[in-house]
Design a protein around this motif. Sequence first.
Motif, PDB file in Angstrom:
ATOM      1  N   THR A  64       0.835  -1.199   0.000  1.00 24.73           N
ATOM      2  CA  THR A  64       0.000   0.000   0.000  1.00 24.73           C
ATOM      3  C   THR A  64       0.869   1.246   0.000  1.00 24.73           C
ATOM      4  OG1 THR A  64      -1.732  -1.221   1.144  1.00 24.73           O
ATOM      5  CG2 THR A  64      -1.873   1.182   1.232  1.00 24.73           C
ATOM      6  N   GLY A  73      -5.943   4.041   1.728  1.00 25.35           N
ATOM      7  CA  GLY A  73      -5.539   2.702   2.146  1.00 25.35           C
ATOM      8  C   GLY A  73      -4.480   2.749   3.235  1.00 25.35           C
ATOM      9  N   TRP A  77      -4.687   1.488   7.003  1.00 21.04           N
ATOM     10  CA  TRP A  77      -3.674   0.565   7.502  1.00 21.04           C
ATOM     11  C   TRP A  77      -3.090   1.102   8.808  1.00 21.04           C
ATOM     12  CZ3 TRP A  77       1.444   0.452   8.859  1.00 21.04           C
ATOM     13  CH2 TRP A  77       2.034  -0.802   8.975  1.00 21.04           C
ATOM     14  N   ARG A 118      -8.927  -1.354  -0.586  1.00 22.34           N
ATOM     15  CA  ARG A 118      -7.852  -1.891  -1.420  1.00 22.34           C
ATOM     16  C   ARG A 118      -8.338  -2.918  -2.444  1.00 22.34           C
ATOM     17  NH1 ARG A 118      -4.992   1.571  -2.087  1.00 22.34           N
ATOM     18  NH2 ARG A 118      -3.503   0.201  -3.075  1.00 22.34           N
ATOM     19  N   ASP A 122      -5.701  -2.873  -5.213  1.00 20.43           N
ATOM     20  CA  ASP A 122      -4.634  -3.842  -4.983  1.00 20.43           C
ATOM     21  C   ASP A 122      -5.231  -5.050  -4.258  1.00 20.43           C
ATOM     22  OD1 ASP A 122      -2.327  -5.271  -4.495  1.00 20.43           O
ATOM     23  OD2 ASP A 122      -1.378  -3.727  -3.254  1.00 20.43           O
TER      24      ASP A 122
END
Length: 150
Positions: A64, A73, A77, A118, A122
């Motif tokens: 990230t 993101g 996190w 995400r 991703d």
Amino acid sequence: MVTYSRAALFILVVFGIGFAIGSTNLPGAWYAGLTKPPFNPPNWVFAPVWSVIYVLIALAGARTWERAPRGPGMLLWTAQMLFNFTWSPVFFTWHCTGIALAVIVAMLLAIIGFIAERWQADRAAAALFLPYLAWVAFATLLNAGIFLLN
């Protein structure tokens, strides 16, 4: 593709802080004396599970960071890590099972938020959080059970 040095740095930081917090906020006699739900695993399970999960968290964080270090993101996190590192002192040192329950619910929501944010950008980073989501959901049930039983 996440660089090896970035991944190693994230693993070192996540493990380092996690180890420091874990070693200074031990369960002790207070925890041993609590009534626990019947599904409470033996104490030896927690360290290996958290070790694997911390590697997954670190890898998701490194991915990230490399894609969007100031994006939503990374904010999610970071938030889940702050909740993660706050839970042990609140529960094991301060013995505040109700506040710890609020912290772990907030952590669970941040984990879900990270996965959702995400997932399109991703998917690998999001997927790395799925075991973490399952474990924290289980830990939330444990925390709730301990809160209700004591």
